[in-house]
Structure formats: C-alpha cells, structure tokens
Design a protein around this motif. Structure first.
Motif, short mmCIF file in Angstrom:
data_model
loop_
_atom_site.label_atom_id
_atom_site.label_comp_id
_atom_site.label_asym_id
_atom_site.label_seq_id
_atom_site.Cartn_x
_atom_site.Cartn_y
_atom_site.Cartn_z
N ARG A 40 -26.92 22.66 28.48
CA ARG A 40 -25.78 23.54 28.17
C ARG A 40 -25.35 23.41 26.72
NH1 ARG A 40 -19.76 23.40 30.93
NH2 ARG A 40 -19.90 25.50 31.78
N LEU A 41 -25.46 22.22 26.17
CA LEU A 41 -25.04 22.00 24.78
C LEU A 41 -26.08 22.44 23.77
CD1 LEU A 41 -23.42 18.45 25.08
CD2 LEU A 41 -22.23 20.63 24.79
N THR A 42 -27.28 22.77 24.24
CA THR A 42 -28.35 23.11 23.30
C THR A 42 -28.94 24.49 23.61
OG1 THR A 42 -29.90 21.78 24.63
CG2 THR A 42 -28.90 20.71 22.72
N HIS A 43 -29.91 24.56 24.50
CA HIS A 43 -30.69 25.79 24.69
C HIS A 43 -30.23 26.67 25.83
CE1 HIS A 43 -32.66 23.89 28.14
NE2 HIS A 43 -32.80 22.81 27.39
N ALA A 44 -29.28 26.23 26.66
CA ALA A 44 -28.84 27.03 27.81
C ALA A 44 -27.31 27.09 27.87
CB ALA A 44 -29.41 26.46 29.11
N PRO A 45 -26.67 27.71 26.88
CA PRO A 45 -25.21 27.68 26.80
C PRO A 45 -24.50 28.39 27.95
CG PRO A 45 -26.11 29.24 25.22
CD PRO A 45 -27.28 28.47 25.77
N ASP A 46 -25.18 29.28 28.67
CA ASP A 46 -24.55 30.01 29.76
C ASP A 46 -24.63 29.29 31.10
OD1 ASP A 46 -23.89 32.12 28.06
OD2 ASP A 46 -25.83 33.08 28.34
N LEU A 47 -25.23 28.12 31.12
CA LEU A 47 -25.37 27.36 32.36
C LEU A 47 -24.01 27.05 32.95
CD1 LEU A 47 -27.98 26.26 33.74
CD2 LEU A 47 -27.46 24.05 32.68
#
Length: 249
Positions: A40-47
C-alpha cells in the motif's frame, strides 16, 4: 543495505498485491501483514486494509500498532459481497499443503479422531474458489508440504476442476522462508518459482515432502530496494517482529 530472509519474504508477500487495485487485503501472519502494508505504501496505493472487524482504515501503521484513521464502515456482511465479487486477496497459513495444492487448517490424522486439532476450516474452501488466494508458510518443512493433506480445507486446482469451480479459482503463490512457489506444475500441481538469496535448490527439495515441479529456470527472489527496507525497518516493523517469525538471516 543487506536484507534478512524475513525482509526478502516480506517483499515477496508485497509483490503478491502488485497491480491489485482496489481490493481488500486479508493477511494471516506478521510477514504477509508487513507485505500488504508495504504494498500500500509503494506500488498498490488503492489497497484496502481492515481491522478484520467492522472498519476500513486510511492509515498504514506498524504491524504491532492499532489503526487510527477510519476510512469507512465495513460491516461483516460486506465481506461476503467482496468475496462473491472476487475483490479480495487472502494470504492464509496452512498446517499442510500437498502436491495438488490442497490445504489443511483443520486437523492432523484422521478427521474424526485427530491426533491434533487446529483452527478448523475457517472458510478456506470459500476463499479458494471465489477470489485470489495465496499462502504464507514461515517454516518450509516436510511436515507442512506433504504428499496428501489429512483433511482438505482449502481446495487445490484438481478438486476445483472436479467440482466445476475452477473458473472461479485464483490461486496465486506460496511464499515460505525458503522460496516462492505457485500452482503451475503439471495439472496445477505445486511448482518452484524462485529461491530466496542464499537458499540452495536441494534445501527446498529436502524440505518438501513431495517431488516439487522445478522449471528449467529458477531465479532468485528479488531483494528489497533500499526504500522498501527503510519502510519495513523504520515504519512497518521497527521492533523487529518479522525476525521472530522467520529466524534465518
């Protein structure tokens, strides 16, 4: 910076959510929880992250700290809506996983007279035929990776096909303290994807209680970037709980 085995495994768990979009991450274990929060903090912010009870949260705290910024109510009934729509990725544990990809969370020995009783099915069958499912195994050993599970809780590809449920199945990967595996072997059996740095192939084969499918090319699991290591060490797990779950360096 040099990464520990726990940090390599955490990043491998983070990569499970690469390109996930707006889905709910449900994780069991310290390392996969670090992985989901790192994603979530890097490549998947919409998680989406939940407290597992009734709220979605906007903040991303350390694994041993509570959420503090409610984002939206999340009634338990909504979880079943997400499951039915495939908008969830669960990373479960397992007492046993076999060559066919079946999982056991319930009991060791005969189902009706087990030598050891464990969690129970815990909706594992529903998870494995409705949405993305991966597994986290902190101790890769022949006691976990067995030729045939004693009780089937999570369903592998062969059983899903036999039940006509394979079109709904989305089994992704198994991350362990030694390697990353998936279900791309013959007829959906367990296959080796990558070896963690410093792990030899014979270590994995010796720790697996069935002949795991080994492709022609087996790369190393990727190392964390410096930024990922900083986030893990300073923000997500500053008290080092990951090294209690995975002790190898």
């Amino acid at each position: 910076m040099t990464a520990t085995r726990a940090e390599v495994a955490a990043v491998a768990c983070s990569d499970l959510f690469r390109g996930a979009g707006t889905i709910l991450a449900s994780t069991v274990g310290i390392v996969p929880t670090i992985g989901a929060r790192l994603a979530r903090l890097t490549h998947a912010p919409d998680l989406l992250l939940s407290d597992g009870e009734a709220t979605l949260y906007a903040d991303t705290p350390a694994v041993d700290e509570p959420f503090r910024e409610p984002e939206a109510p999340f009634a338990y009934a909504r979880l079943f809506e997400l499951i039915a729509r495939g908008r969830r990725h669960v990373v479960m544990g397992a007492a046993q996983i076999d060559r066919q990809g079946d999982q056991n969370l319930s009991a060791i020995g005969d189902r009706d007279h087990p030598s050891r009783q464990m969690l129970g099915a815990r909706a594992a069958a529903t998870n494995t035929v409705n949405h993305a499912t991966s597994y986290w195994i902190a101790r890769h050993s022949p006691r976990v990776f067995v030729e045939r599970v004693d009780v089937v809780t999570g369903v592998g590809p062969t059983r899903a096909r036999a039940a006509g449920a394979d079109r709904f199945q989305d089994l992704r990967r198994i991350v362990t303290d030694l390697a990353v595996l998936d279900f791309t072997g013959p007829a959906g059996t367990v296959a080796l994807v990558s070896l963690h740095p410093g792990v030899a192939l014979d270590q994995v084969t010796a720790a697996t209680g069935f002949p795991v499918h080994i492709p022609a090319d087996v790369p190393e699991t990727r190392l964390p970037t410096d930024e990922e290591l900083r986030l893990v060490r300073e923000r997500l797990d500053p008290r080092g709980l990951r090294d209690r779950e995975v002790t190898a360096s």
